[in-house]
Design an enzyme around this catalytic site. Sequence first.
Site, PDB file in Angstrom:
ATOM      1  N   GLY A   1       0.895  -0.947  -0.075  1.00 48.73           N
ATOM      2  CA  GLY A   1      -0.040   0.026  -0.036  1.00 48.73           C
ATOM      3  C   GLY A   1       0.707   1.097   0.058  1.00 48.73           C
TER       4      GLY A   1
ATOM      5  CG  LEU B   1       6.947   0.883   0.654  1.00 49.38           C
ATOM      6  CD1 LEU B   1       6.032   1.318  -0.442  1.00 49.38           C
ATOM      7  CD2 LEU B   1       8.133  -0.016   0.319  1.00 49.38           C
TER       8      LEU B   1
ATOM      9  CG  HIS C   1       0.488   0.607   7.661  1.00 52.45           C
ATOM     10  ND1 HIS C   1       1.636   0.133   8.335  1.00 52.45           N
ATOM     11  CD2 HIS C   1       0.918   1.499   6.625  1.00 52.45           C
ATOM     12  CE1 HIS C   1       2.380   0.698   7.823  1.00 52.45           C
ATOM     13  NE2 HIS C   1       2.422   1.512   6.910  1.00 52.45           N
TER      14      HIS C   1
ATOM     15  CG  HIS D   1       1.251   6.584   5.880  1.00 54.72           C
ATOM     16  ND1 HIS D   1       2.490   6.703   6.455  1.00 54.72           N
ATOM     17  CD2 HIS D   1       1.433   5.137   5.608  1.00 54.72           C
ATOM     18  CE1 HIS D   1       3.250   5.843   6.384  1.00 54.72           C
ATOM     19  NE2 HIS D   1       2.515   4.699   5.883  1.00 54.72           N
TER      20      HIS D   1
END
Length: 184
Positions: free
Chosen positions: A47, A100, A141, A145
Site C-alpha cells: 500500500g 516503505l 496502516h 499516514h
Amino acid sequence: MAILKIARMGHPVLSRRAEPIADPSAPEVLRLIEDMLETMFDAHGAGLAAPQVHVPMRLVIFHVPREDFGEDLPPRLRVLINPVIEPLGSEMEEDWEGCLSVPGLRGLVPRHLRIRYSGLAPDGSRIEEEAEAFHARVVQHECDHLEGILYPQRMTDLGKLVFQSEMHHHLESDEVRRDPEAEG
Ligand code: NI
C-alpha cells in the site's frame, strides 16, 4: 507516469495531517494516482499513502486480498480518496508490519481486527466495505499516514521493533504469516 521519491521517517510531511481532496476526478489527482501506483509496484509495496510521496492529501492505494475468492488469486487494487475508518467491535489483533517510509524494519503492531471503511473512488463513486485481519490492517496502516502517524507510534512494545533480517527470531516455526515482506 513517474516513479516518485518516497519520504522517510523524520520528514515533516509524514507527521502532519493530510488535506481532503475536493475533486477526486481532477486531472492532477488522476496523475498522482497513476504515479503512486507505479511507485508502489516499483517498491513492491502492499500500500501507499500520498504523504509518503510528499503530497499531503487524503489519498491511499492498497492491495485488497480476495477473501471471497480464495488465497491463490492475486489481490486487487483499491484507490481510496478521503477515507473514513470505523472500528467494528473492540477486538484487537497483533501482527507484523513494515512501511516503505521506515525501510528495513518490521514491528509488531496491534490493530482493530474488524473495521468498516468508506471513501471515494477516482470516478467520484462511493466505496463502502467491511474488512478484517490483513485487509483491515492495511487500511488502518495507510489511513494512519493521513493523520501523520507511522506504525511505530502504534506499537505497545518497542522491543518488537526489529530489522527485517532479524525477524525470523521472532516468528514461531509453525506460524503462517501472510506476506511478511509487504510494506505499506
Ligand atoms: Ni506505511
